[in-house]
Design a protein around this motif. Structure first.
Motif, PDB file in Angstrom:
ATOM      1  N   LYS A  36       3.409   6.118  -5.655  1.00 49.66           N
ATOM      2  CA  LYS A  36       3.100   6.272  -7.071  1.00 49.66           C
ATOM      3  C   LYS A  36       1.832   7.104  -7.282  1.00 49.66           C
ATOM      4  CE  LYS A  36       6.432   3.490  -8.455  1.00 49.66           C
ATOM      5  NZ  LYS A  36       7.545   3.892  -9.346  1.00 49.66           N
ATOM      6  N   SER A  37       1.391   7.763  -6.201  1.00 55.95           N
ATOM      7  CA  SER A  37       0.201   8.632  -6.233  1.00 55.95           C
ATOM      8  C   SER A  37      -1.077   7.878  -6.548  1.00 55.95           C
ATOM      9  CB  SER A  37       0.411   9.779  -7.250  1.00 55.95           C
ATOM     10  OG  SER A  37       1.544  10.552  -6.897  1.00 55.95           O
ATOM     11  N   ARG A  38      -1.129   6.626  -6.144  1.00 56.44           N
ATOM     12  CA  ARG A  38      -2.352   5.831  -6.274  1.00 56.44           C
ATOM     13  C   ARG A  38      -3.004   5.727  -4.899  1.00 56.44           C
ATOM     14  NH1 ARG A  38      -3.923   4.579 -11.647  1.00 56.44           N
ATOM     15  NH2 ARG A  38      -2.025   4.392 -12.897  1.00 56.44           N
ATOM     16  N   LEU A  67       0.823  -1.206   0.000  1.00 58.30           N
ATOM     17  CA  LEU A  67       0.000   0.000   0.000  1.00 58.30           C
ATOM     18  C   LEU A  67       0.862   1.263   0.000  1.00 58.30           C
ATOM     19  CD1 LEU A  67      -2.675  -1.148   2.616  1.00 58.30           C
ATOM     20  CD2 LEU A  67      -2.967  -1.016   0.134  1.00 58.30           C
ATOM     21  N   ALA A  68       1.949   1.244   0.769  1.00 59.19           N
ATOM     22  CA  ALA A  68       2.845   2.401   0.815  1.00 59.19           C
ATOM     23  C   ALA A  68       3.494   2.631  -0.547  1.00 59.19           C
ATOM     24  CB  ALA A  68       3.918   2.175   1.880  1.00 59.19           C
ATOM     25  N   ALA A 103      -6.154   1.221  -8.550  1.00 58.11           N
ATOM     26  CA  ALA A 103      -5.064   0.312  -8.179  1.00 58.11           C
ATOM     27  C   ALA A 103      -5.656  -0.876  -7.435  1.00 58.11           C
ATOM     28  CB  ALA A 103      -4.033   1.017  -7.313  1.00 58.11           C
ATOM     29  N   MET A 104      -4.996  -2.041  -7.584  1.00 59.96           N
ATOM     30  CA  MET A 104      -5.464  -3.262  -6.921  1.00 59.96           C
ATOM     31  C   MET A 104      -4.285  -3.990  -6.288  1.00 59.96           C
ATOM     32  SD  MET A 104      -8.807  -3.727  -7.253  1.00 59.96           S
ATOM     33  CE  MET A 104      -8.962  -5.502  -7.021  1.00 59.96           C
ATOM     34  N   ASP A 134       9.702  -4.630  -7.793  1.00 54.95           N
ATOM     35  CA  ASP A 134       9.083  -3.596  -8.639  1.00 54.95           C
ATOM     36  C   ASP A 134       9.265  -3.934 -10.119  1.00 54.95           C
ATOM     37  OD1 ASP A 134       8.079  -1.320  -9.749  1.00 54.95           O
ATOM     38  OD2 ASP A 134       9.615   0.030  -8.970  1.00 54.95           O
ATOM     39  N   ARG A 135       8.129  -4.090 -10.813  1.00 57.08           N
ATOM     40  CA  ARG A 135       8.164  -4.300 -12.273  1.00 57.08           C
ATOM     41  C   ARG A 135       7.375  -3.154 -12.915  1.00 57.08           C
ATOM     42  NH1 ARG A 135       7.798  -9.819 -10.354  1.00 57.08           N
ATOM     43  NH2 ARG A 135       9.827 -10.812 -10.654  1.00 57.08           N
TER      44      ARG A 135
END
Length: 312
Positions: A169-171, A163-164, A231-232, A308-309
């Motif tokens: 990423k501003s989601r 979540l962080a 986002a999910m 991270d991808r």
């Protein structure tokens, strides 16, 4: 054994020493005993051996599902460590049915196994604890009772990390999926989510998420929403893969229309460029085996990391 002794012309004690690979037996007597044993088709009574040793060298493993990769990787870790230690496994698929889990625990009570590893459970902890008087029980979850050993990933911290990362990423319009709403891991993830997004909408939670097909279903439900999250955070990489592929079929773009984070860092996440929280499940299984053959009670946490991808 006495029949072998008569045929070989030796004492029963000599036969016992030969069949149990004891040293200090003359070679001609050893050959005579082995030849007689072969002619009489002697087979060692393994149950009698277990009775004399006081243990079976067998460990019971309770899994909710054989086929799902999450539990398959844990089982692989257990099996790898068991093979090195000279142990066999007795595996029970419970389908999260308490009766099946108790039936497997009954094997510990009947001395058919030396210990039991529970990969995931539905059975109340009080019942599980009652069986611990018959042998070692290991829980693959955060400590539920101080007297029962456990090995675990901190699901609360892992979900918080996902979540962080999305917030960075501003989601902030984030939905998530769970398998069993009242499961221990699910409750930890739900707590992390509610602390981060106290005003999030209840319909941004999608339950019964386990397989690729579940990911496909959830993507369709998400696409039909008027006010949908951007986002999910998804239960595991297979659900994430189903969600991603169905979104593309429906004409949505990832991550432009929706960001995705999965869990486990299974090879399918790498193949589809899905950002994933890596859970060291093989290590978890190996650790569980080491705990079940140990005399000590321990509570061990294995680390996670976010990979991270391009899906966020």
């Amino acid at each position: 054994m006495h029949d072998i002794a008569r045929m070989a012309g030796v004492s029963a004690a000599t036969v016992s020493r030969v069949l149990n690979n004891h040293p200090y037996v003359k070679e001609e007597k050893r050959r005579a005993v082995l030849q007689a044993a072969e002619q009489l088709r002697y087979v060692k009574n393994i149950n009698a051996v277990h009775l004399s040793l006081g243990k079976t060298k067998i460990i019971g493993v309770i899994l909710p599902f054989f086929s799902h990769p999450y539990f398959g990787v844990i089982l692989g870790g257990i099996a790898s460590a068991a093979e090195k230690g000279g142990y066999k496994l007795m595996i029970t698929q419970s389908n999260y049915q308490v009766s099946q889990e108790i039936e497997a625990l009954d094997m510990l009570k009947r001395k058919q196994v030396d210990g039991v590893i529970i990969a995931s459970r539905e059975c109340p902890i009080d019942i599980v604890k009652d069986y611990s008087e018959y042998g070692k029980i290991i829980l693959c979850e955060a400590p539920a009772d101080s007297s029962l050993s456990s090995v675990f990933v901190d699901q609360y911290k892992a979900f918080q990390a996902a979540l962080a990362f999305l917030k960075q990423k501003s989601r902030t319009r984030v939905g998530y999926t769970l398998l069993r709403p009242e499961g221990k891991s699910s409750l930890a993830r739900k707590k992390a989510y509610q602390e981060q997004f106290s005003e999030a909408k209840s319909d941004w939670l999608f339950n019964n998420a386990l397989t690729v097909e579940d990911g496909t279903r959830i993507a369709r439900e998400w696409a039909e929403m008027r006010d949908r999250p951007d986002a999910m955070v998804i239960t595991n990489d297979f659900v994430a893969a189903g969600f991603l592929l169905e979104c593309r079929k429906l004409g949505f773009s990832v991550p432009e229309d929706v960001s995705i984070i999965g869990f486990d860092n299974h090879p399918i996440a790498s193949a589809l460029d899905i950002t994933s929280v890596e859970l060291p499940l093989h290590l978890l299984g190996e650790t569980a085996f080491e705990q079940v053959i140990s005399l000590d009670v321990s509570h061990l946490e294995v680390p996670f990391r976010l990979v991270d991808r391009n899906s966020v």
